[in-house]
Design a protein around this motif. Structure first.
Motif, PDB file in Angstrom:
ATOM      1  N   GLN A 113      -8.514 -14.089 -11.374  1.00 12.13           N
ATOM      2  CA  GLN A 113      -7.268 -13.890 -12.104  1.00 12.13           C
ATOM      3  C   GLN A 113      -6.824 -12.421 -12.009  1.00 12.13           C
ATOM      4  N   ASP A 114      -7.756 -11.499 -12.261  1.00 13.02           N
ATOM      5  CA  ASP A 114      -7.421 -10.078 -12.155  1.00 13.02           C
ATOM      6  C   ASP A 114      -7.081  -9.701 -10.720  1.00 13.02           C
ATOM      7  N   PHE A 115      -7.808 -10.280  -9.780  1.00  8.47           N
ATOM      8  CA  PHE A 115      -7.523 -10.014  -8.366  1.00  8.47           C
ATOM      9  C   PHE A 115      -6.106 -10.451  -8.009  1.00  8.47           C
ATOM     10  N   ARG A 116      -5.720 -11.639  -8.465  1.00  6.78           N
ATOM     11  CA  ARG A 116      -4.386 -12.141  -8.147  1.00  6.78           C
ATOM     12  C   ARG A 116      -3.306 -11.272  -8.792  1.00  6.78           C
ATOM     13  N   ARG A 117      -3.573 -10.816 -10.013  1.00  8.43           N
ATOM     14  CA  ARG A 117      -2.583 -10.000 -10.715  1.00  8.43           C
ATOM     15  C   ARG A 117      -2.358  -8.665 -10.007  1.00  8.43           C
ATOM     16  N   SER A 118      -3.426  -8.085  -9.470  1.00 13.96           N
ATOM     17  CA  SER A 118      -3.326  -6.752  -8.862  1.00 13.96           C
ATOM     18  C   SER A 118      -3.564  -6.795  -7.358  1.00 13.96           C
ATOM     19  N   TYR A 127      -3.678   9.005   0.805  1.00 17.51           N
ATOM     20  CA  TYR A 127      -3.235   7.619   0.984  1.00 17.51           C
ATOM     21  C   TYR A 127      -2.850   6.992  -0.359  1.00 17.51           C
ATOM     22  N   VAL A 128      -3.675   7.222  -1.394  1.00 17.27           N
ATOM     23  CA  VAL A 128      -3.420   6.606  -2.701  1.00 17.27           C
ATOM     24  C   VAL A 128      -2.050   7.001  -3.227  1.00 17.27           C
ATOM     25  N   PHE A 129      -1.729   8.293  -3.183  1.00 18.09           N
ATOM     26  CA  PHE A 129      -0.444   8.737  -3.731  1.00 18.09           C
ATOM     27  C   PHE A 129       0.713   8.409  -2.792  1.00 18.09           C
ATOM     28  N   ALA A 130       0.469   8.414  -1.479  1.00 24.47           N
ATOM     29  CA  ALA A 130       1.538   8.096  -0.535  1.00 24.47           C
ATOM     30  C   ALA A 130       1.971   6.638  -0.621  1.00 24.47           C
ATOM     31  N   THR A 131       1.046   5.774  -1.003  1.00 27.56           N
ATOM     32  CA  THR A 131       1.359   4.337  -1.064  1.00 27.56           C
ATOM     33  C   THR A 131       1.454   3.821  -2.493  1.00 27.56           C
ATOM     34  N   ALA A 132       1.558   4.712  -3.466  1.00 28.33           N
ATOM     35  CA  ALA A 132       1.552   4.301  -4.874  1.00 28.33           C
ATOM     36  C   ALA A 132       2.706   3.369  -5.220  1.00 28.33           C
ATOM     37  N   ARG A 133       3.829   3.518  -4.543  1.00 23.84           N
ATOM     38  CA  ARG A 133       4.998   2.692  -4.858  1.00 23.84           C
ATOM     39  C   ARG A 133       4.771   1.225  -4.518  1.00 23.84           C
ATOM     40  N   VAL A 134       3.767   0.948  -3.695  1.00 27.35           N
ATOM     41  CA  VAL A 134       3.455  -0.451  -3.393  1.00 27.35           C
ATOM     42  C   VAL A 134       3.072  -1.198  -4.665  1.00 27.35           C
ATOM     43  N   ASP A 135       2.486  -0.485  -5.626  1.00 26.65           N
ATOM     44  CA  ASP A 135       2.095  -1.128  -6.876  1.00 26.65           C
ATOM     45  C   ASP A 135       3.293  -1.685  -7.639  1.00 26.65           C
ATOM     46  N   LEU A 136       4.476  -1.141  -7.384  1.00 22.16           N
ATOM     47  CA  LEU A 136       5.664  -1.595  -8.099  1.00 22.16           C
ATOM     48  C   LEU A 136       6.214  -2.896  -7.545  1.00 22.16           C
ATOM     49  N   VAL A 137       5.730  -3.308  -6.366  1.00 20.23           N
ATOM     50  CA  VAL A 137       6.187  -4.555  -5.751  1.00 20.23           C
ATOM     51  C   VAL A 137       5.476  -5.717  -6.406  1.00 20.23           C
ATOM     52  N   ARG A 138       6.229  -6.666  -6.879  1.00 16.48           N
ATOM     53  CA  ARG A 138       5.625  -7.839  -7.513  1.00 16.48           C
ATOM     54  C   ARG A 138       5.616  -8.984  -6.514  1.00 16.48           C
ATOM     55  N   LEU A 139       4.426  -9.332  -6.067  1.00 14.02           N
ATOM     56  CA  LEU A 139       4.295 -10.430  -5.123  1.00 14.02           C
ATOM     57  C   LEU A 139       4.350 -11.767  -5.849  1.00 14.02           C
ATOM     58  N   ARG A 140       4.810 -12.765  -5.150  1.00 16.44           N
ATOM     59  CA  ARG A 140       4.936 -14.092  -5.744  1.00 16.44           C
ATOM     60  C   ARG A 140       3.563 -14.622  -6.160  1.00 16.44           C
ATOM     61  N   GLY A 141       3.472 -15.087  -7.407  1.00 20.51           N
ATOM     62  CA  GLY A 141       2.228 -15.652  -7.915  1.00 20.51           C
ATOM     63  C   GLY A 141       1.221 -14.624  -8.390  1.00 20.51           C
ATOM     64  N   SER A 142       1.621 -13.337  -8.472  1.00 16.51           N
ATOM     65  CA  SER A 142       0.659 -12.303  -8.833  1.00 16.51           C
ATOM     66  C   SER A 142       0.451 -12.185 -10.338  1.00 16.51           C
ATOM     67  N   HIS A 143       1.386 -12.724 -11.164  1.00 15.18           N
ATOM     68  CA  HIS A 143       1.321 -12.604 -12.626  1.00 15.18           C
ATOM     69  C   HIS A 143       1.271 -11.141 -13.053  1.00 15.18           C
ATOM     70  N   ARG A 144       1.868 -10.269 -12.253  1.00 11.95           N
ATOM     71  CA  ARG A 144       1.816  -8.840 -12.527  1.00 11.95           C
ATOM     72  C   ARG A 144       2.811  -8.486 -13.617  1.00 11.95           C
ATOM     73  N   THR A 145       2.421  -7.582 -14.504  1.00  9.17           N
ATOM     74  CA  THR A 145       3.279  -7.115 -15.587  1.00  9.17           C
ATOM     75  C   THR A 145       3.409  -5.595 -15.496  1.00  9.17           C
ATOM     76  N   PRO A 146       4.408  -4.994 -16.170  1.00 10.88           N
ATOM     77  CA  PRO A 146       4.522  -3.526 -16.148  1.00 10.88           C
ATOM     78  C   PRO A 146       3.267  -2.833 -16.674  1.00 10.88           C
ATOM     79  N   HIS A 147       2.524  -3.495 -17.537  1.00 10.79           N
ATOM     80  CA  HIS A 147       1.306  -2.900 -18.090  1.00 10.79           C
ATOM     81  C   HIS A 147       0.251  -2.663 -17.012  1.00 10.79           C
ATOM     82  N   ASP A 148       0.328  -3.408 -15.918  1.00 12.34           N
ATOM     83  CA  ASP A 148      -0.685  -3.300 -14.871  1.00 12.34           C
ATOM     84  C   ASP A 148      -0.451  -2.112 -13.941  1.00 12.34           C
ATOM     85  N   ALA A 149       0.727  -1.483 -13.986  1.00 13.01           N
ATOM     86  CA  ALA A 149       1.005  -0.349 -13.111  1.00 13.01           C
ATOM     87  C   ALA A 149       0.206   0.873 -13.555  1.00 13.01           C
TER      88      ALA A 149
END
Length: 550
Positions: free
Chosen positions: A73-78, A318-340
């Motif tokens: 579940q956590d893997f899918r969310r993030s 790499y971590v900071f250069a690609t940080a904006r990828v975290d803002l992308v919500r993939l389908r089925g990820s159940h991602r919320t703003p709290h997870d950023a």
């Protein structure tokens, strides 16, 4: 290495680990240092282990255990954050290390340099998670570190396999490497899921937890060897099977779950201790081989420092250069703003790059010969890998607690959120128990008479309300013990076979509530597993008391 020497190494490593755990020391560093000291004892034989033993017998159970205890579940969310680090960062780090190694040692084949890159690319989250748990890192950071560790092991070892094949064939054609990599990923993942499904079906039909646990012990080896035989990645097969079986574990028998947890904790300890101790006792001989090699100790030291600096610098870039990828919500990820992740949390993730057991095991597993010819600069590559692992453990591992405190990265909301979820869950499970009890009223009326059946039903419902009272108070502290909705005292339970069956049905209904809420994204895996264990222990106590009466 004889069987007696191997046994002595394992026993000594476990003993040192036990002392480290007792005194709060870092077992990896102590084991390596102790092993190095022991190797200088006069008459100490050279410890040499076949690379197949490391790859086929040590790594599969370690990776499977980590996957089994991870949260799908956590893997899918993030998953976008985990994949960008677990796949993208590994490939970038491996490529950067390969370029650096090839630039310093031009006679080193690029495929051998890529082997080194694959070996040192994956960080090990064990130390970071232990520190983070002690200092209260937010769960979203812990999820990213553990998920990354699980995926980057699979990525790096799959790349390692491709690079070793390149050394064997002498081919460095990118298209060939990509094709081999994709086949390894698809075959390994697909076969792992198939094996996981088969083992899960077996678990559902087995009443013997000892047999079920034994099948679980065999699963990582079956997944690894089957995938490797068919040209896939054995590591990915093990990870896929472990994730699947960990996610479907609530559907298995309670006794199997109670048996498996301590079994895998017991298996992990000696395997990890053995790996670190083996590196320590090999260092002396690796140094000797490096001194006698064409590269010499000076080149090896320069290469070690350059690669260590590369892996430390590439990660934050790499971590900071690609940080904006975290803002992308993939389908089925159940991602919320709290997870950023916040900037300070990205900084902690950037510094949590300690290398560990996978790097050491893969380095030890570099074959001495390939197609009858010596592996290019094997001793130098091993020394560099060992230096990177030890260096990151010293530099990053020892300073990580200071970094976390300095940046004030902590989470106060996780405990409150967990308490609220657990309270709501306990109310939901109490309601499920009540529905099971009320569904029996008609049958009890025919067997016991309407008045007695009503009395039994009301008594059992009151008992369930009493168990939910504390949970309701957690959700609404203004509700007191005199709340009429929660009033009642437990009465004598329904005894005999009828009571035994009833309690089984109640526990089954409560487990279904747990799984349904988790799958709907309303319940964290950690909370679900904590309550599930309570239900399993209640089931175990009930079974024990029933057997004692029989």
């Amino acid at each position: 290495m004889s069987h007696v020497e191997l046994f002595a190494l394992v026993v000594g490593a476990v003993g040192i680990t036990a002392l480290c755990r007792r005194w709060g020391w870092s077992p990896p560093l102590i084991l390596v240092a102790t092993g190095l000291a022991v190797s200088f004892v006069p008459g100490m034989p050279r410890f040499e282990v076949d690379s197949k033993i490391i790859l086929e017998f040590v790594l599969p159970p370690l990776l499977y255990s980590a996957a089994l205890s991870s949260s799908y579940q956590d893997f899918r969310r993030s998953r976008n954050s985990i994949l960008r680090l677990g796949v993208g960062l590994v490939l970038v780090t491996a490529a950067a290390v390969a370029v650096v190694a090839w630039a310093i040692v031009p006679e080193l084949p690029i495929t051998a340099a890529l082997v080194l890159g694959a070996v040192v690319a994956p960080p090990d989250a064990v130390a970071a998670v232990a520190v983070g748990r002690r200092l209260g890192l937010p769960r979203r950071v812990m999820t990213l570190l553990t998920g990354e560790s699980l995926i980057n092991d699979a990525t790096s070892l799959t790349l390692y396999k491709v690079a070793i094949a390149g050394v064997a064939t002498g081919a460095a054609v990118p298209s060939t490497g990509v094709r081999v990599f994709m086949v390894a990923v698809l075959v390994g993942t697909g076969l792992g899921l198939v094996i996981g499904w088969v083992v899960h079906r077996l678990r559902l039909h087995l009443d013997d937890p000892v047999v079920a646990s034994t099948i679980g012990l065999l699963t990582p080896f079956a997944a690894y060897w089957a995938a490797e035989t068919l040209g896939g990645s054995g590591v990915l097969a093990v990870v896929a099977a472990g994730l699947y079986l960990g996610h479907t574990a609530p559907q298995a028998g309670y006794a199997t779950r109670l048996y498996e947890t301590p079994v895998w904790s017991t298996v992990d300890l000696p395997l990890e201790a053995f790996t670190f101790a083996l590196i320590g006792v090999q260092l002396k001989w690796v140094l000797g081989d490096v001194i006698a090699s064409d590269q010499g100790l000076g080149i090896a030291v320069a290469l070690s420092l350059a690669v260590l600096a590369t892996v430390i610098l590439v990660r934050p870039l790499y971590v900071f250069a690609t940080a904006r990828v975290d803002l992308v919500r993939l389908r089925g990820s159940h991602r919320t703003p709290h997870d950023a992740l916040a900037t300070s949390e990205h900084a902690v993730v950037s510094w949590a790059g300690m290398r560990g057991v996978v790097t050491l095991a893969a380095a030890a597993a570099i074959p001495a010969t390939v197609n009858g010819a010596p592996f290019p600069a094997r001793a130098t590559l091993q020394l560099v890998a060992y230096a990177v692992a030890i260096g990151t453990l010293l530099l990053q591992g020892l300073s990580l607690p200071w970094v976390i405190r300095r940046l004030s990265v902590e989470e106060h909301d996780d405990a409150e959120r967990d308490a609220a979820q657990e309270a709501a869950l306990r109310l939901a499970t109490a309601a499920a128990a009540q529905r099971v009890i009320e569904s029996k009223t008609a049958a009890w009326s025919r067997e016991l008479g309407e008045s007695q059946a009503k009395a039994v039903t009301e008594a059992l419902v009151r008992a369930g309300n009493v168990r939910a009272q504390a949970a309701a108070a957690m959700l609404d502290p203004t509700r007191g013990d005199d709340d009429p909705a929660l009033a009642g005292a437990p009465a004598a339970p329904v005894r005999g076979k009828r009571g035994h069956r009833l309690r089984r049905e109640i526990l089954a209904a409560q487990r279904r509530v747990l799984v349904a809420r988790r799958d709907a994204g309303e319940l964290d895996e950690a909370v679900m597993r904590r309550v599930l264990r309570e239900l399993d222990l209640e089931d175990e106590r009930m079974s024990a008391s029933w057997l004692n009466r029989v």
